[in-house]
Design a protein around this motif. Structure first.
Motif, short mmCIF file in Angstrom:
data_model
loop_
_atom_site.label_atom_id
_atom_site.label_comp_id
_atom_site.label_asym_id
_atom_site.label_seq_id
_atom_site.Cartn_x
_atom_site.Cartn_y
_atom_site.Cartn_z
N ALA A 28 0.83 -1.21 0.00
CA ALA A 28 0.00 0.00 0.00
C ALA A 28 0.86 1.26 0.00
O ALA A 28 0.58 2.23 -0.70
CB ALA A 28 -0.93 -0.01 1.21
N SER A 32 0.88 3.55 -3.63
CA SER A 32 -0.22 4.52 -3.50
C SER A 32 -0.12 5.64 -4.53
O SER A 32 -1.13 6.02 -5.15
CB SER A 32 -0.23 5.10 -2.08
OG SER A 32 1.01 5.74 -1.79
N ASP A 41 -7.02 5.91 -7.86
CA ASP A 41 -7.33 5.20 -6.62
C ASP A 41 -6.02 4.89 -5.90
O ASP A 41 -5.20 4.11 -6.39
CB ASP A 41 -8.08 3.90 -6.93
CG ASP A 41 -8.54 3.18 -5.67
OD1 ASP A 41 -8.17 3.61 -4.56
OD2 ASP A 41 -9.29 2.19 -5.79
N THR A 42 -5.84 5.49 -4.75
CA THR A 42 -4.61 5.30 -3.98
C THR A 42 -4.38 3.83 -3.62
O THR A 42 -3.23 3.37 -3.58
CB THR A 42 -4.66 6.14 -2.69
OG1 THR A 42 -4.84 7.52 -3.04
CG2 THR A 42 -3.37 6.00 -1.90
N TYR A 43 -5.45 3.09 -3.38
CA TYR A 43 -5.33 1.71 -2.95
C TYR A 43 -5.67 0.71 -4.05
O TYR A 43 -6.08 -0.42 -3.77
CB TYR A 43 -6.23 1.48 -1.73
CG TYR A 43 -5.87 2.35 -0.56
CD1 TYR A 43 -4.71 2.13 0.18
CD2 TYR A 43 -6.69 3.42 -0.20
CE1 TYR A 43 -4.37 2.94 1.25
CE2 TYR A 43 -6.36 4.25 0.87
CZ TYR A 43 -5.20 3.99 1.59
OH TYR A 43 -4.86 4.80 2.64
N LEU A 46 -3.44 -2.42 -3.84
CA LEU A 46 -3.73 -3.15 -2.61
C LEU A 46 -5.04 -3.93 -2.75
O LEU A 46 -5.12 -5.10 -2.34
CB LEU A 46 -3.83 -2.18 -1.43
CG LEU A 46 -4.23 -2.80 -0.09
CD1 LEU A 46 -3.19 -3.82 0.37
CD2 LEU A 46 -4.41 -1.71 0.97
N LYS A 47 -6.05 -3.29 -3.32
CA LYS A 47 -7.34 -3.97 -3.51
C LYS A 47 -7.19 -5.17 -4.43
O LYS A 47 -7.79 -6.22 -4.19
CB LYS A 47 -8.37 -2.98 -4.08
CG LYS A 47 -8.78 -1.88 -3.11
CD LYS A 47 -9.70 -0.89 -3.80
CE LYS A 47 -10.09 0.24 -2.84
NZ LYS A 47 -10.94 1.26 -3.52
#
Length: 203
Positions: A28, A32, A41-43, A46-47
């Motif tokens: 993350a 980011s 989308d910063t995540y 991660l998603k």
């Protein structure tokens, strides 16, 4: 006689959980900016890791937890052969990201055969070393040479991608297992020195 059940090794499982959480936090943090720049989308990354990596991994973990030890012992050769076949396949039709051709893509799904090869090599070596531990693994003919052939096959396929980072991890795991099985220090030292020289040349 029925196999006796026992409580899981909670310390080991807890260690895995901590490493997993640490890896997700690092992912993350490292992605980011680029996730926001490219996808808004910063995540984003991660998603994707949670959806396509973490959740399938949790399912696989509980499935493997229910399988008997004998299953892994009997299927280790087939699993290892399939992993080698995937490593060969990635050299022929693999997808490149940067300078490394290490991914296979089917439709919208992609994965790295090198990750499968890690697990396959651990299972295969565990079974192979189990019958050679002690004096047999300390010999050149029955210990060192077969070990080098097994690990060398995987190492060459990884070096051709070239995936040097995964190669380093695989070699560290293999040598650690060989040492734990009772290999001689001098054999490991000689192989280690040669390996460092070759690895340095590859880097």
């Amino acid at each position: 006689m029925a196999a006796r059940s026992h409580a899981p090794d909670y310390v080991f499982i807890g260690g895995i959980a901590l490493i997993t959480v640490f890896g997700l936090v690092m992912l993350a943090s490292a992605t980011s900016a680029i996730g926001f720049e490219k996808f808004g989308d910063t995540y984003y990354f991660l998603k994707r890791q949670l959806l396509y990596g973490f959740l399938p991994g949790i399912v696989a973990f509980f499935v493997c937890l229910r399988l008997p030890y004998a299953f892994f012992r009997k299927s280790r050769v087939i699993f290892f052969m399939c992993a080698l076949a995937l490593l060969l396949l990635v050299l022929m039709v693999g997808v490149s990201f940067g300078r490394t051709q290490s991914w296979l893509m089917f439709g919208g799904f992609s994965f790295q055969p090198a990750e499968i090869a890690k697990v396959a090599l651990i299972l295969f070596l565990a079974g192979w070393l189990d019958v050679r531990r002690g004096e047999m693994v300390q010999t050149i003919r029955q210990g060192v040479l077969p070990f080098l052939c097994i690990v060398g096959t995987v190492a060459v396929l990884l070096a051709l991608q070239p995936d040097i980072g995964t190669l380093a991890v695989v070699l560290a795991i293999a040598f650690g297992m060989f040492f734990a099985a009772g290999a001689r220090w001098k054999h490991i030292a000689v192989m280690g020195i040669v390996g460092i020289i070759v690895f340095g040349a590859l880097v």
